[in-house]
Design a protein around this motif. Sequence first.
Motif, mmCIF file in Angstrom:
data_model
loop_
_atom_site.group_PDB
_atom_site.id
_atom_site.type_symbol
_atom_site.label_atom_id
_atom_site.label_comp_id
_atom_site.label_asym_id
_atom_site.label_seq_id
_atom_site.Cartn_x
_atom_site.Cartn_y
_atom_site.Cartn_z
ATOM 1 N N PHE A 24 0.810 -1.218 0.000
ATOM 2 C CA PHE A 24 0.000 0.000 0.000
ATOM 3 C C PHE A 24 0.846 1.272 0.000
ATOM 4 O O PHE A 24 2.008 1.263 0.381
ATOM 5 C CB PHE A 24 -0.918 0.018 1.218
ATOM 6 C CG PHE A 24 -1.937 -1.083 1.204
ATOM 7 C CD1 PHE A 24 -3.055 -1.006 0.392
ATOM 8 C CD2 PHE A 24 -1.780 -2.195 2.008
ATOM 9 C CE1 PHE A 24 -3.985 -2.022 0.370
ATOM 10 C CE2 PHE A 24 -2.717 -3.217 2.005
ATOM 11 C CZ PHE A 24 -3.820 -3.129 1.179
ATOM 12 N N LEU A 25 0.219 2.378 -0.406
ATOM 13 C CA LEU A 25 0.863 3.692 -0.418
ATOM 14 C C LEU A 25 0.724 4.417 0.909
ATOM 15 O O LEU A 25 0.977 5.610 0.986
ATOM 16 C CB LEU A 25 0.223 4.567 -1.510
ATOM 17 C CG LEU A 25 0.395 4.078 -2.939
ATOM 18 C CD1 LEU A 25 -0.429 4.932 -3.887
ATOM 19 C CD2 LEU A 25 1.856 4.108 -3.319
ATOM 20 N N GLY A 26 0.290 3.726 1.940
ATOM 21 C CA GLY A 26 -0.032 4.335 3.226
ATOM 22 C C GLY A 26 -1.521 4.262 3.429
ATOM 23 O O GLY A 26 -2.245 3.673 2.618
ATOM 24 N N PHE A 27 -2.023 4.871 4.487
ATOM 25 C CA PHE A 27 -3.458 4.774 4.746
ATOM 26 C C PHE A 27 -4.262 5.803 3.965
ATOM 27 O O PHE A 27 -5.285 5.493 3.380
ATOM 28 C CB PHE A 27 -3.778 4.930 6.239
ATOM 29 C CG PHE A 27 -5.203 4.544 6.526
ATOM 30 C CD1 PHE A 27 -5.522 3.257 6.854
ATOM 31 C CD2 PHE A 27 -6.223 5.465 6.394
ATOM 32 C CE1 PHE A 27 -6.844 2.881 7.060
ATOM 33 C CE2 PHE A 27 -7.545 5.114 6.602
ATOM 34 C CZ PHE A 27 -7.854 3.815 6.929
ATOM 35 N N SER A 28 -3.834 7.046 3.931
ATOM 36 C CA SER A 28 -4.641 8.143 3.389
ATOM 37 C C SER A 28 -4.880 8.025 1.889
ATOM 38 O O SER A 28 -3.953 7.782 1.112
ATOM 39 C CB SER A 28 -3.978 9.484 3.675
ATOM 40 O OG SER A 28 -3.909 9.698 5.052
ATOM 41 N N TYR A 29 -6.128 8.254 1.502
ATOM 42 C CA TYR A 29 -6.536 8.227 0.092
ATOM 43 C C TYR A 29 -5.844 9.345 -0.672
ATOM 44 O O TYR A 29 -5.826 10.491 -0.241
ATOM 45 C CB TYR A 29 -8.061 8.381 0.017
ATOM 46 C CG TYR A 29 -8.630 8.316 -1.366
ATOM 47 C CD1 TYR A 29 -8.415 7.208 -2.174
ATOM 48 C CD2 TYR A 29 -9.403 9.346 -1.868
ATOM 49 C CE1 TYR A 29 -8.960 7.140 -3.447
ATOM 50 C CE2 TYR A 29 -9.954 9.292 -3.136
ATOM 51 C CZ TYR A 29 -9.729 8.182 -3.913
ATOM 52 O OH TYR A 29 -10.260 8.115 -5.171
#
Length: 87
Positions: A24-29
């Motif tokens: 993933f690119l992190g949590f935030s959209y």
Amino acid sequence: MAAVRRAQGFVRFALSVQYHGSSFLGFSYQGAKGEDCVFPDGTDLRGFQSVEGRLRDALGSLVGEGNFENVQVSSRTDRGVHAIRNT
């Protein structure tokens, strides 16, 4: 998934998720132009999404696009960081 309360015609849910962050690119959209794309500088993010982006896709499939307001989190992670019980 647990219903928290019913108020003013909508239902709130609390979700706890666990994930291996390397995918993933992190949590935030990051928005449609910031995920699963190739940037002009050549940065290739095809196949990568944020955790919140994947949750939004799943919610859209479950309840229909546009039938949920927003996603709020109590914490977020950076790219490559794993989580257990992120609510």
